[in-house]
Design a protein around this motif. Structure first.
Motif, PDB file in Angstrom:
ATOM      1  N   GLY A  22       0.780  -1.232   0.000  1.00 21.87           N
ATOM      2  CA  GLY A  22       0.000   0.000   0.000  1.00 21.87           C
ATOM      3  C   GLY A  22       0.809   1.278   0.000  1.00 21.87           C
ATOM      4  N   LEU A  23       2.106   1.210   0.221  1.00 20.82           N
ATOM      5  CA  LEU A  23       2.915   2.425   0.290  1.00 20.82           C
ATOM      6  C   LEU A  23       3.823   2.629  -0.917  1.00 20.82           C
ATOM      7  CD1 LEU A  23       3.989   2.467   4.035  1.00 20.82           C
ATOM      8  CD2 LEU A  23       2.292   3.896   2.918  1.00 20.82           C
ATOM      9  N   ILE A  51      16.626   8.954   0.073  1.00 27.49           N
ATOM     10  CA  ILE A  51      16.513   7.781   0.938  1.00 27.49           C
ATOM     11  C   ILE A  51      16.244   8.211   2.379  1.00 27.49           C
ATOM     12  CG2 ILE A  51      17.834   5.865   1.949  1.00 27.49           C
ATOM     13  CD1 ILE A  51      16.641   5.294  -0.832  1.00 27.49           C
ATOM     14  N   LYS A  52      16.892   9.257   2.818  1.00 28.71           N
ATOM     15  CA  LYS A  52      16.666   9.757   4.179  1.00 28.71           C
ATOM     16  C   LYS A  52      15.215  10.209   4.343  1.00 28.71           C
ATOM     17  CE  LYS A  52      18.502  12.967   7.575  1.00 28.71           C
ATOM     18  NZ  LYS A  52      19.490  13.999   7.858  1.00 28.71           N
ATOM     19  N   GLN A  53      14.691  10.925   3.369  1.00 27.08           N
ATOM     20  CA  GLN A  53      13.300  11.394   3.441  1.00 27.08           C
ATOM     21  C   GLN A  53      12.319  10.232   3.313  1.00 27.08           C
ATOM     22  OE1 GLN A  53      13.171  14.366   0.365  1.00 27.08           O
ATOM     23  NE2 GLN A  53      14.102  15.920   1.674  1.00 27.08           N
ATOM     24  N   ALA A  54      12.618   9.277   2.427  1.00 30.81           N
ATOM     25  CA  ALA A  54      11.754   8.103   2.276  1.00 30.81           C
ATOM     26  C   ALA A  54      11.756   7.267   3.552  1.00 30.81           C
ATOM     27  CB  ALA A  54      12.210   7.262   1.085  1.00 30.81           C
ATOM     28  N   SER A  55      12.906   7.159   4.194  1.00 29.76           N
ATOM     29  CA  SER A  55      13.015   6.424   5.450  1.00 29.76           C
ATOM     30  C   SER A  55      12.152   7.075   6.537  1.00 29.76           C
ATOM     31  CB  SER A  55      14.474   6.368   5.889  1.00 29.76           C
ATOM     32  OG  SER A  55      14.607   5.699   7.108  1.00 29.76           O
ATOM     33  N   ALA A  56      12.192   8.395   6.608  1.00 26.33           N
ATOM     34  CA  ALA A  56      11.363   9.118   7.583  1.00 26.33           C
ATOM     35  C   ALA A  56       9.889   8.913   7.273  1.00 26.33           C
ATOM     36  CB  ALA A  56      11.720  10.592   7.580  1.00 26.33           C
ATOM     37  N   ARG A  60       7.146   7.142   9.739  1.00 28.29           N
ATOM     38  CA  ARG A  60       5.882   7.792  10.135  1.00 28.29           C
ATOM     39  C   ARG A  60       4.679   6.899   9.843  1.00 28.29           C
ATOM     40  NH1 ARG A  60       8.352  12.225   7.705  1.00 28.29           N
ATOM     41  NH2 ARG A  60       7.053  11.995   5.832  1.00 28.29           N
ATOM     42  N   ASN A  61       4.850   5.977   8.912  1.00 26.21           N
ATOM     43  CA  ASN A  61       3.774   5.053   8.550  1.00 26.21           C
ATOM     44  C   ASN A  61       3.925   3.692   9.221  1.00 26.21           C
ATOM     45  OD1 ASN A  61       1.832   6.240   6.405  1.00 26.21           O
ATOM     46  ND2 ASN A  61       3.862   7.024   5.871  1.00 26.21           N
TER      47      ASN A  61
END
Length: 66
Positions: A22-23, A51-56, A60-61
């Motif tokens: 779903g993500l 990658i850092k932003q995607a990891s965050a 959060r999800n």
């Protein structure tokens, strides 16, 4: 000097296939990343910043990144 493993860690995320349910669409819409289906896992590849932003985003999800 940077080692290969350190560079790899900053440019990709490996997740079990069930974790990304779903993500995947949201990740590719929000971030400049490539998502590869490797059967039992997904590999998310991008620049260190993406990658850092995607990891965050994943954290959060509710997806833990090791």
């Amino acid at each position: 000097m940077a080692t290969a493993s350190r560079l790899r860690d900053s440019t990709q995320i490996l997740l079990p296939a069930d974790d990304i349910d779903g993500l995947g669409g949201a990740l590719s819409d929000r971030f400049t990343v490539t998502i590869r289906d490797e059967g039992s896992q997904f590999r998310i590849i991008g620049s260190p910043v993406e990658i850092k932003q995607a990891s965050a985003f994943l954290a959060r999800n509710g997806i833990a990144i090791e």
